[in-house]
Every structure is written in C-alpha cells, then in structure tokens.
Motif scaffolding. Structure first.
Motif, PDB file in Angstrom:
ATOM      1  N   ASN A 134       0.889  -1.344   0.019  1.00 37.58           N
ATOM      2  CA  ASN A 134      -0.019   0.035   0.101  1.00 37.58           C
ATOM      3  C   ASN A 134       0.767   1.217   0.027  1.00 37.58           C
ATOM      4  O   ASN A 134       0.348   2.278   0.592  1.00 37.58           O
ATOM      5  CB  ASN A 134      -0.820  -0.061   1.444  1.00 37.58           C
ATOM      6  N   ASN A 135       1.930   1.163  -0.582  1.00 35.53           N
ATOM      7  CA  ASN A 135       2.862   2.290  -0.749  1.00 35.53           C
ATOM      8  C   ASN A 135       2.764   3.185  -1.867  1.00 35.53           C
ATOM      9  O   ASN A 135       2.148   2.600  -3.028  1.00 35.53           O
ATOM     10  CB  ASN A 135       4.261   1.970  -0.604  1.00 35.53           C
ATOM     11  N   ASP A 136       2.837   4.370  -1.906  1.00 36.57           N
ATOM     12  CA  ASP A 136       2.760   5.298  -3.175  1.00 36.57           C
ATOM     13  C   ASP A 136       4.306   5.515  -3.611  1.00 36.57           C
ATOM     14  O   ASP A 136       4.807   6.513  -2.768  1.00 36.57           O
ATOM     15  CB  ASP A 136       1.824   6.554  -2.963  1.00 36.57           C
ATOM     16  N   PHE A 137       4.495   5.290  -4.853  1.00 36.47           N
ATOM     17  CA  PHE A 137       6.108   5.602  -5.017  1.00 36.47           C
ATOM     18  C   PHE A 137       5.978   6.342  -6.534  1.00 36.47           C
ATOM     19  O   PHE A 137       5.212   5.831  -7.378  1.00 36.47           O
ATOM     20  CB  PHE A 137       6.782   4.344  -5.569  1.00 36.47           C
ATOM     21  N   HIS A 138       6.462   7.444  -6.400  1.00 39.76           N
ATOM     22  CA  HIS A 138       6.158   8.502  -7.635  1.00 39.76           C
ATOM     23  C   HIS A 138       7.249   9.631  -7.795  1.00 39.76           C
ATOM     24  O   HIS A 138       7.879   9.774  -6.800  1.00 39.76           O
ATOM     25  CB  HIS A 138       4.825   9.255  -7.455  1.00 39.76           C
ATOM     26  N   HIS A 139       7.466  10.055  -8.954  1.00 43.54           N
ATOM     27  CA  HIS A 139       8.450  11.296  -9.124  1.00 43.54           C
ATOM     28  C   HIS A 139       9.845  10.621  -8.929  1.00 43.54           C
ATOM     29  O   HIS A 139      10.471  11.502  -7.879  1.00 43.54           O
ATOM     30  CB  HIS A 139       7.897  12.684  -8.582  1.00 43.54           C
ATOM     31  N   VAL A 140      10.213   9.558  -8.909  1.00 44.86           N
ATOM     32  CA  VAL A 140      11.570   9.083  -8.490  1.00 44.86           C
ATOM     33  C   VAL A 140      12.187   8.687  -9.898  1.00 44.86           C
ATOM     34  O   VAL A 140      11.635   8.479 -11.004  1.00 44.86           O
ATOM     35  CB  VAL A 140      11.548   7.932  -7.489  1.00 44.86           C
ATOM     36  N   LEU A 141      13.413   8.319  -9.787  1.00 49.76           N
ATOM     37  CA  LEU A 141      14.262   7.907 -10.875  1.00 49.76           C
ATOM     38  C   LEU A 141      14.487   9.111 -12.004  1.00 49.76           C
ATOM     39  O   LEU A 141      14.550   8.884 -13.232  1.00 49.76           O
ATOM     40  CB  LEU A 141      13.728   6.520 -11.771  1.00 49.76           C
ATOM     41  N   LEU A 142      14.539  10.352 -11.486  1.00 51.31           N
ATOM     42  CA  LEU A 142      14.483  11.701 -12.112  1.00 51.31           C
ATOM     43  C   LEU A 142      15.868  11.930 -12.697  1.00 51.31           C
ATOM     44  O   LEU A 142      15.891  12.640 -13.660  1.00 51.31           O
ATOM     45  CB  LEU A 142      14.183  13.010 -11.203  1.00 51.31           C
ATOM     46  N   GLU A 143      16.761  11.158 -12.312  1.00 51.11           N
ATOM     47  CA  GLU A 143      18.199  11.423 -12.952  1.00 51.11           C
ATOM     48  C   GLU A 143      18.660   9.960 -13.152  1.00 51.11           C
ATOM     49  O   GLU A 143      20.067   9.713 -13.180  1.00 51.11           O
ATOM     50  CB  GLU A 143      19.163  11.994 -12.071  1.00 51.11           C
ATOM     51  N   SER A 144      17.848   8.789 -13.446  1.00 49.61           N
ATOM     52  CA  SER A 144      18.472   7.288 -13.584  1.00 49.61           C
ATOM     53  C   SER A 144      18.076   6.776 -14.677  1.00 49.61           C
ATOM     54  O   SER A 144      16.919   7.171 -15.433  1.00 49.61           O
ATOM     55  CB  SER A 144      17.864   6.627 -12.266  1.00 49.61           C
ATOM     56  N   CYS A 145      18.624   5.855 -15.248  1.00 51.88           N
ATOM     57  CA  CYS A 145      18.131   4.725 -16.238  1.00 51.88           C
ATOM     58  C   CYS A 145      18.598   3.260 -15.836  1.00 51.88           C
ATOM     59  O   CYS A 145      19.498   3.230 -14.759  1.00 51.88           O
ATOM     60  CB  CYS A 145      18.441   5.167 -17.719  1.00 51.88           C
ATOM     61  N   ASP A 146      18.274   2.474 -16.524  1.00 52.97           N
ATOM     62  CA  ASP A 146      18.294   1.009 -16.109  1.00 52.97           C
ATOM     63  C   ASP A 146      18.304   0.943 -14.551  1.00 52.97           C
ATOM     64  O   ASP A 146      19.168   0.382 -13.859  1.00 52.97           O
ATOM     65  CB  ASP A 146      19.898   0.839 -16.558  1.00 52.97           C
ATOM     66  N   ALA A 147      17.053   1.362 -14.122  1.00 54.87           N
ATOM     67  CA  ALA A 147      16.838   1.326 -12.926  1.00 54.87           C
ATOM     68  C   ALA A 147      15.197   1.259 -12.554  1.00 54.87           C
ATOM     69  O   ALA A 147      14.486   1.360 -13.389  1.00 54.87           O
ATOM     70  CB  ALA A 147      17.080   2.773 -12.139  1.00 54.87           C
ATOM     71  N   GLY A 148      14.687   0.853 -11.216  1.00 53.77           N
ATOM     72  CA  GLY A 148      13.535   0.735 -10.996  1.00 53.77           C
ATOM     73  C   GLY A 148      12.944   1.554  -9.835  1.00 53.77           C
ATOM     74  O   GLY A 148      13.932   1.967  -8.913  1.00 53.77           O
ATOM     75  N   ALA A 149      11.916   1.969  -9.782  1.00 56.75           N
ATOM     76  CA  ALA A 149      11.276   2.629  -8.536  1.00 56.75           C
ATOM     77  C   ALA A 149      11.410   1.673  -7.182  1.00 56.75           C
ATOM     78  O   ALA A 149      11.850   2.236  -6.027  1.00 56.75           O
ATOM     79  CB  ALA A 149       9.721   3.133  -8.637  1.00 56.75           C
ATOM     80  N   VAL A 150      11.399   0.628  -7.598  1.00 60.65           N
ATOM     81  CA  VAL A 150      11.433  -0.618  -6.335  1.00 60.65           C
ATOM     82  C   VAL A 150      12.688  -1.406  -7.053  1.00 60.65           C
ATOM     83  O   VAL A 150      12.597  -2.049  -8.006  1.00 60.65           O
ATOM     84  CB  VAL A 150      10.388  -1.418  -6.329  1.00 60.65           C
ATOM     85  N   TYR A 151      13.787  -1.502  -6.430  1.00 58.80           N
ATOM     86  CA  TYR A 151      15.164  -2.397  -6.953  1.00 58.80           C
ATOM     87  C   TYR A 151      15.285  -3.338  -5.922  1.00 58.80           C
ATOM     88  O   TYR A 151      15.570  -3.261  -4.659  1.00 58.80           O
ATOM     89  CB  TYR A 151      16.043  -1.434  -7.185  1.00 58.80           C
ATOM     90  N   THR A 152      15.795  -4.595  -6.177  1.00 55.71           N
ATOM     91  CA  THR A 152      16.489  -5.620  -5.458  1.00 55.71           C
ATOM     92  C   THR A 152      17.414  -6.518  -6.726  1.00 55.71           C
ATOM     93  O   THR A 152      16.921  -6.473  -7.842  1.00 55.71           O
ATOM     94  CB  THR A 152      15.578  -6.640  -4.611  1.00 55.71           C
ATOM     95  N   GLY A 153      18.271  -7.178  -6.363  1.00 54.97           N
ATOM     96  CA  GLY A 153      18.922  -8.088  -7.052  1.00 54.97           C
ATOM     97  C   GLY A 153      20.257  -8.373  -6.665  1.00 54.97           C
ATOM     98  O   GLY A 153      20.664  -8.021  -5.326  1.00 54.97           O
ATOM     99  N   ARG A 154      20.976  -9.364  -7.132  1.00 50.72           N
ATOM    100  CA  ARG A 154      22.264  -9.802  -7.094  1.00 50.72           C
ATOM    101  C   ARG A 154      22.527 -10.677  -5.744  1.00 50.72           C
ATOM    102  O   ARG A 154      23.626 -10.742  -5.388  1.00 50.72           O
ATOM    103  CB  ARG A 154      23.118  -8.638  -6.738  1.00 50.72           C
TER     104      ARG A 154
END
Length: 196
Positions: A134-154
C-alpha cells in the motif's frame, strides 16, 4: 527498549550517520509524528526488533532517508521493524544514487508510505520475508536509467518477499532517461522468490 519519541522536529543535521538510530539490541522503540529535514546523510535507521517509525515526515536528506535492518536471515527469525504512514521525499541530495528507503535483514515492513521526488529509487531491498504494501512511489528515478522505482537483486538467497497493492507512477525524466529506461519494479540479476 520500550521507548516512545513523539512530536519532535529535527530540522538540520550535518552528521555522517543517521540522525536517529536504534541499535541492533533495541526493541519496541516507536518514533511517531516527528519531522526530519535537511540532513547531510540519512535521517533514520531502525535496527533491533519491533521498532516502528510511524506518521513521520522525512525530507531533504543527503543520502538514503530511512534504513531498516534486523532479524536473522540464516534462521529466518523476523525483526518486526515497521515504517508506516510516513511521507519521505527529496532524498539523495548529495549521494545522487541513494534510495528513499533501504530494507535489509529478515521480516521487516514498509506500509502505507508516500515515497517521492528523488534522483534514484524509492525502495531498495535485500533479505528475506519482508512486506511492502500500500505504498505510493512516484516522481523518482528523475536522474536514473536502467533502474526501478523498487529495486532488488544480485543475491539469489533473498526469498519470501511480498510486494502488494503498491501504486507506482510518474517515473523518470524523459529528457534524461537512457536507452535502458526505467521500470516500476526491477528484479536484477540472480533475484528470485518475490511475490508481486
């Protein structure tokens, strides 16, 4: 243990560490209705178990605004730390790749929060059996590419995480996004075991 911090404003900090931090042995600490603003680094770090950040406003942080850790990944013992009903914005002002919220360890949660206006991700996580709902994620990644608003990995051992009913919108600046683009959810190399 068994401490409540309520209704305080922390308007400025030039420290390197988080302005408010619970240690790994802390338990049942609640931070409620506080404001953290204009920090040189992070604002809040929750560790230990059953610690809660609720109804707080965190804005204009130099790096990751809120960090949450705790629990035992090897034994899958949840920490029960919770960030809920918080407004987190304008993070990563000095460290431009810092996220709004970082969650690690085992059995922590981010619920009913508004995380917005950052150069990089709203949420980065690793670990096991977390809940993001129930989170609101917005107006992010304003200076990013190859990225996600929500990120995990590796890390293929970060299993059992649940992401549900999150609203992800208004991502990236079309004039600065590279050819790899931006995504709502980015499950990077070796990630597995997420329920979305």
């Amino acid at each position: 243990s068994w401490l409540v911090i309520e209704g305080l404003d922390f308007p400025y900090s030039h420290g390197r560490a988080s302005l408010l931090a619970t240690g790994p042995r802390a338990s049942n600490v609640t931070v409620r209705n506080c404001t953290f603003a204009n920090t040189a680094a992070g604002a809040v770090s929750l560790e230990g178990r059953d610690c809660t950040l609720v109804e707080c406003r965190i804005e204009k942080t130099g790096s990751t605004a809120v960090s949450v850790n705790g629990g035992d990944r090897k034994k899958l013992v949840p920490a029960g730390n919770l960030v809920t009903k918080c407004d987190i914005s304008r993070f990563g002002r000095f460290n431009r790749i810092a996220c709004g919220v970082y969650v690690g360890g085992c059995g922590n949660a981010l619920r009913d929060c508004n995380v917005h206006h950052g150069a990089a991700q709203s949420l980065c996580y690793g670990g096991n059996e977390h809940l993001f709902a129930n989170n609101d994620f917005h107006h992010v990644l304003l200076e990013s590419c190859d990225a996600g608003a929500v990120y995990t990995g590796r890390d293929w051992t970060t299993m059992g995480n649940v992401l549900r009913y999150n609203f992800v919108h208004e991502l990236g600046d079309p004039s600065s996004v590279g050819e790899n683009g931006v995504m709502g959810f980015y499950f990077d190399d070796c990630d597995c075991g997420d329920e979305v």
